[in-house]
Design an enzyme around this catalytic site. Structure first.
Site, PDB file in Angstrom:
ATOM      1  N   SER A  67      -1.652  -3.383   5.849  1.00  0.00           N
ATOM      2  CA  SER A  67      -2.177  -4.514   5.074  1.00  0.00           C
ATOM      3  C   SER A  67      -3.357  -5.143   5.809  1.00  0.00           C
ATOM      4  O   SER A  67      -4.256  -5.706   5.190  1.00  0.00           O
ATOM      5  CB  SER A  67      -1.082  -5.558   4.865  1.00  0.00           C
ATOM      6  N   HIS A 115       0.857  -1.190   0.000  1.00  0.00           N
ATOM      7  CA  HIS A 115       0.000   0.000   0.000  1.00  0.00           C
ATOM      8  C   HIS A 115       0.893   1.240   0.000  1.00  0.00           C
ATOM      9  O   HIS A 115       2.133   1.109  -0.068  1.00  0.00           O
ATOM     10  CB  HIS A 115      -0.950  -0.026   1.206  1.00  0.00           C
ATOM     11  N   GLU A 116       0.280   2.409   0.120  1.00  0.00           N
ATOM     12  CA  GLU A 116       1.058   3.651  -0.010  1.00  0.00           C
ATOM     13  C   GLU A 116       2.116   3.803   1.084  1.00  0.00           C
ATOM     14  O   GLU A 116       3.093   4.527   0.895  1.00  0.00           O
ATOM     15  CB  GLU A 116       0.138   4.884  -0.025  1.00  0.00           C
ATOM     16  N   GLY A 117       1.914   3.148   2.227  1.00  0.00           N
ATOM     17  CA  GLY A 117       2.961   3.178   3.261  1.00  0.00           C
ATOM     18  C   GLY A 117       4.228   2.536   2.732  1.00  0.00           C
ATOM     19  O   GLY A 117       5.329   3.105   2.834  1.00  0.00           O
ATOM     20  N   HIS A 118       4.082   1.354   2.137  1.00  0.00           N
ATOM     21  CA  HIS A 118       5.238   0.677   1.535  1.00  0.00           C
ATOM     22  C   HIS A 118       5.817   1.513   0.388  1.00  0.00           C
ATOM     23  O   HIS A 118       7.039   1.601   0.214  1.00  0.00           O
ATOM     24  CB  HIS A 118       4.821  -0.687   0.975  1.00  0.00           C
TER      25      HIS A 118
HETATM   26  P1  AMP Z   1       4.832  -4.962   6.595  1.00  0.00           P
HETATM   27  O1  AMP Z   1       4.660  -5.374   5.166  1.00  0.00           O
HETATM   28  O2  AMP Z   1       3.566  -4.639   7.299  1.00  0.00           O
HETATM   29  O3  AMP Z   1       5.753  -5.874   7.351  1.00  0.00           O
HETATM   30  O4  AMP Z   1       5.593  -3.574   6.535  1.00  0.00           O
HETATM   31  C1  AMP Z   1       6.786  -3.410   5.814  1.00  0.00           C
HETATM   32  C2  AMP Z   1       7.365  -2.067   6.111  1.00  0.00           C
HETATM   33  O5  AMP Z   1       6.440  -1.050   5.720  1.00  0.00           O
HETATM   34  C3  AMP Z   1       7.668  -1.840   7.597  1.00  0.00           C
HETATM   35  O6  AMP Z   1       8.905  -1.155   7.722  1.00  0.00           O
HETATM   36  C4  AMP Z   1       6.510  -0.995   8.035  1.00  0.00           C
HETATM   37  O7  AMP Z   1       6.813  -0.176   9.150  1.00  0.00           O
HETATM   38  C5  AMP Z   1       6.254  -0.166   6.809  1.00  0.00           C
HETATM   39  N1  AMP Z   1       4.893   0.360   6.830  1.00  0.00           N
HETATM   40  C6  AMP Z   1       3.742  -0.353   6.962  1.00  0.00           C
HETATM   41  N2  AMP Z   1       2.683   0.490   7.007  1.00  0.00           N
HETATM   42  C7  AMP Z   1       3.178   1.753   6.921  1.00  0.00           C
HETATM   43  C8  AMP Z   1       2.595   3.050   6.939  1.00  0.00           C
HETATM   44  N3  AMP Z   1       1.277   3.233   7.049  1.00  0.00           N
HETATM   45  N4  AMP Z   1       3.418   4.121   6.833  1.00  0.00           N
HETATM   46  C9  AMP Z   1       4.762   3.952   6.721  1.00  0.00           C
HETATM   47  N5  AMP Z   1       5.371   2.755   6.709  1.00  0.00           N
HETATM   48  C10 AMP Z   1       4.590   1.669   6.811  1.00  0.00           C
END
Ligand code: AMP
Length: 283
Positions: free
Chosen positions: A186, A34-37
């Site tokens: 996610s 998503h946009e965070g990634h």
């Molecule tokens: P995940 O796939 O949830 O393990 O996340 C992978 C990376 O993306 C981690 O470093 C998370 O902290 C980062 N991440 C997930 N959601 C966000 C978000 N909303 N804003 C910024 N980074 C995010």
């Protein structure tokens, strides 16, 4: 853009890049992007000659009864997003390739992992530290990008890299939110329409807590009461924790000091969501 599916091929590609003198940026993810990634990918793209996004749902960071099996997986969609963001390689290894049957080595941290999500999810950060160490060894990044969304994870990775003298710079990136405030995750995909609305209590509590600290509140108990009250007013929400910890050691504190992390985990129905803000004096 290329999808690399084996550890051996990824190691060979990273070695070839290094031999050419190219800098490598790594964004570790579990996919369902998503946009965070995407914000991490953009930061990596801006700072690196080559960008690798790992997409790996890491079984050893999930506890019994957690959502390892249900975790959303859609590599084709993830690859399209990565390609749009100018990523060079999506690294998508098989579980058996990352964890051979005889795998027997884990990276275990001491006190930083005791609090917050570490208290609620025993073994979680052992799984995170182990997989991140493996990814660093495989991809050989100069820089690795992590979100402040998982604030304890970011603090732990920084500690691990310093403690173990790893040759990587850890870059923390701000939380990306939906227009209405909910931190992108996610796991938001698990929420029904009603739960999605209820999930706004997390960001509401975070914004209220942040405003209180900015207005001078320094007492952790008062802050937790304020934020807890907002969450408890929502019938679909159940608090796992609302906590104030030192921003570096992750140990609970009674008073907001020079650097404090205010963090929460809240169940909305059966979905566990996290959110936080970091207070830094003078920022
Ligand atoms: P995940 O796939 O949830 O393990 O996340 C992978 C990376 O993306 C981690 O470093 C998370 O902290 C980062 N991440 C997930 N959601 C966000 C978000 N909303 N804003 C910024 N980074 C995010």
């Amino acid at each position: 853009m290329e999808i690399i599916r084996t550890v051996a091929d990824m190691k060979a590609r990273a070695a070839a890049w290094k031999a050419e003198g190219l800098s490598i940026g790594l964004v570790p993810t579990m996919g369902s992007l998503h946009e965070g990634h995407e914000s991490l990918m953009d930061a990596a793209r801006a700072a690196s000659d080559r960008v690798v996004v790992s997409v790996f749902v890491n079984p050893i960071q999930f506890g019994p009864g957690e959502d390892y099996e249900a975790y959303p997986r859609d590599l084709e969609r993830d690859a399209r997003i990565c390609e749009r963001r100018g990523v060079d390689v999506v690294f998508h290894p098989e579980v058996d390739d990352m964890y051979a049957p005889a795998h027997n080595t884990f990276v275990v941290m001491e006190t930083l992992t005791d609090s917050l999500c570490g208290a609620s999810r025993p073994g979680h950060f052992r799984g995170v530290c182990t997989v991140v160490t493996k990814l660093f060894n495989i991809v050989q990044p100069h820089r690795a990008f992590f979100g402040q969304k998982d604030a304890q994870q970011l603090a732990i990775i920084k500690r691990m890299v310093a403690d173990l003298n790893m040759n990587v710079t850890v870059v923390g990136c701000p939380i990306v939110r939906e227009a209405d405030g909910l931190a992108k995750s996610s796991r938001n995909a698990y929420l029904s329409a009603e739960e999605r609305q209820a999930a706004l209590v997390l960001s509401r509590a975070i914004f209220a807590g942040k405003a209180a600290v900015e207005a001078g509140e320094r007492d952790a108990a008062a802050l937790k009461a304020l934020m807890g009250g907002i969450i408890e007013a929502e019938p679909l929400a159940r608090i796992d924790y609302v906590e104030v910890v030192d921003g570096v050691t992750m140990q609970p504190t009674d008073a907001i000091g020079a650097m404090a992390l205010v963090a929460m985990a809240v169940y909305i129905g059966s979905t566990r969501l996290i959110d936080n803000f970091l207070y830094e004096e003078g920022e």
